[in-house]
Scaffold this active site. Sequence first.
Site, mmCIF file in Angstrom:
data_model
loop_
_atom_site.group_PDB
_atom_site.id
_atom_site.type_symbol
_atom_site.label_atom_id
_atom_site.label_comp_id
_atom_site.label_asym_id
_atom_site.label_seq_id
_atom_site.Cartn_x
_atom_site.Cartn_y
_atom_site.Cartn_z
ATOM 1 N N ALA A 297 -3.656 -10.095 49.249
ATOM 2 C CA ALA A 297 -4.600 -10.304 50.342
ATOM 3 C C ALA A 297 -5.924 -9.717 49.891
ATOM 4 O O ALA A 297 -5.964 -8.615 49.346
ATOM 5 C CB ALA A 297 -4.102 -9.621 51.609
ATOM 6 N N HIS B 117 -6.443 -3.276 58.715
ATOM 7 C CA HIS B 117 -5.261 -3.755 58.000
ATOM 8 C C HIS B 117 -4.458 -4.718 58.875
ATOM 9 O O HIS B 117 -3.799 -5.640 58.376
ATOM 10 C CB HIS B 117 -4.390 -2.570 57.582
ATOM 11 C CG HIS B 117 -3.292 -2.933 56.635
ATOM 12 N ND1 HIS B 117 -3.515 -3.548 55.416
ATOM 13 C CD2 HIS B 117 -1.944 -2.805 56.726
ATOM 14 C CE1 HIS B 117 -2.363 -3.757 54.793
ATOM 15 N NE2 HIS B 117 -1.400 -3.320 55.575
ATOM 16 N N HIS C 184 4.560 -4.188 53.377
ATOM 17 C CA HIS C 184 5.229 -4.265 52.086
ATOM 18 C C HIS C 184 6.652 -3.738 52.229
ATOM 19 O O HIS C 184 6.867 -2.671 52.800
ATOM 20 C CB HIS C 184 4.502 -3.416 51.035
ATOM 21 C CG HIS C 184 3.201 -3.987 50.589
ATOM 22 N ND1 HIS C 184 3.021 -4.513 49.333
ATOM 23 C CD2 HIS C 184 2.012 -4.124 51.224
ATOM 24 C CE1 HIS C 184 1.765 -4.940 49.214
ATOM 25 N NE2 HIS C 184 1.137 -4.710 50.346
ATOM 26 N N ASN D 167 -10.157 -11.603 55.257
ATOM 27 C CA ASN D 167 -11.314 -11.074 55.992
ATOM 28 C C ASN D 167 -12.569 -11.242 55.148
ATOM 29 O O ASN D 167 -12.485 -11.420 53.933
ATOM 30 C CB ASN D 167 -11.112 -9.585 56.320
ATOM 31 C CG ASN D 167 -10.949 -8.740 55.060
ATOM 32 O OD1 ASN D 167 -9.862 -8.649 54.491
ATOM 33 N ND2 ASN D 167 -12.033 -8.135 54.608
ATOM 34 N N SER E 286 0.285 -8.195 50.741
ATOM 35 C CA SER E 286 0.430 -7.816 52.148
ATOM 36 C C SER E 286 0.742 -9.024 53.033
ATOM 37 O O SER E 286 -0.004 -9.994 53.060
ATOM 38 C CB SER E 286 -0.856 -7.150 52.642
ATOM 39 O OG SER E 286 -1.100 -5.947 51.963
ATOM 40 N N MET F 257 -7.332 -4.232 46.315
ATOM 41 C CA MET F 257 -6.929 -2.917 45.831
ATOM 42 C C MET F 257 -5.685 -2.965 44.952
ATOM 43 O O MET F 257 -4.966 -1.974 44.826
ATOM 44 C CB MET F 257 -6.674 -1.987 47.027
ATOM 45 C CG MET F 257 -7.825 -1.894 47.996
ATOM 46 S SD MET F 257 -7.371 -0.952 49.484
ATOM 47 C CE MET F 257 -8.777 -1.344 50.555
ATOM 48 N N SER F 258 -5.420 -4.111 44.337
ATOM 49 C CA SER F 258 -4.191 -4.246 43.543
ATOM 50 C C SER F 258 -4.401 -5.274 42.440
ATOM 51 O O SER F 258 -5.528 -5.628 42.097
ATOM 52 C CB SER F 258 -3.040 -4.701 44.452
ATOM 53 O OG SER F 258 -3.279 -6.019 44.931
#
Length: 310
Positions: free
Chosen positions: A123, A285, A68, A251, A37, A227-228
């Site tokens: 990220a 986000h 993206h 964050n 991201s 998440m990836s």
Amino acid sequence: MVHSSAKPTSFQASIDAIKSALPPNLQSPRVGIICGSGLSGIVDVFRNTVIVPYENIPGFSKSTVHGHKSSLAFGLLGEGEGVPVIAMLGRFHPYEGHHLSSVVYPIRVMAKLGVKDVIITNAAGSLNPAIPVGTIVVIQDHLALPNLTGMNPLLGPHTDPELPRFLPLSDAYSPVLRRLLFLAAHRLQLEDSALAEGTYAWVSGPTYESPAEGRFLRRVGADVVGMSTVPEVLAAREEGLNVMVLSLVTNFVVIPETYRSIKEEVQAELAGKKVEQPVAETVSHEEVLAIGTEKAGVLMKLVENVVNSL
């Protein structure tokens, strides 16, 4: 739910479509880069850049996440003649509705194009108080709860009988590439605090972690969470690629030391006391993208330096 595009019966259709869009000197990339991201700016330092939209490649899906893009970028990176590279500007996530086979499909295409080393960026949220926002974490291990509970990209029919059926992961993250990264940081005269090493936790998303989930992940040894990435790591290792993962901390995961007690607040109100209402801390986000934009330049210089060392 987003449905991934139907894949060809073999990878050849994808390879043919990609090569038809490229000059000869870019058709066999040496290094693959996956951009997280807000980190797609790496393409700005490519030379002789060619952009191939995913929609022009059979078997590729479409990234739907803000920040993206949906393209492959090809070009030369590094000094002299440069190293031919391929960058994925926008990845696919299971939470978008993509099947795991579609999530890792670009990695397999990279391998078949000739890529030997893959640098994966993301990220991530920090679980570790000693790793502040803005730090680039060089991943040395991962904790993947989805993998352990039946959401593994290597489940199902074997894509190639010559690939290992049972993949070891104790050597997933290349010491050679990580060493080049820290040498690059030294050449760039980055402060010691700019980089850290740690363990990445993969969660399915798209929700950010609850305080209890964040506390759990911290206690079982994770330093950052996202998440990836892990599905791509698994596919890359199965294909025999060397892997390095760089997580940019955008964050802190919200993990309060204590919970707000509504019971005590009500009791205080009933006793005639004034109760201050705290503001709930959350993650957005937009915050992730902002930090990604701010620190992308450093990450790009590191990646460029590593590629130049290969």
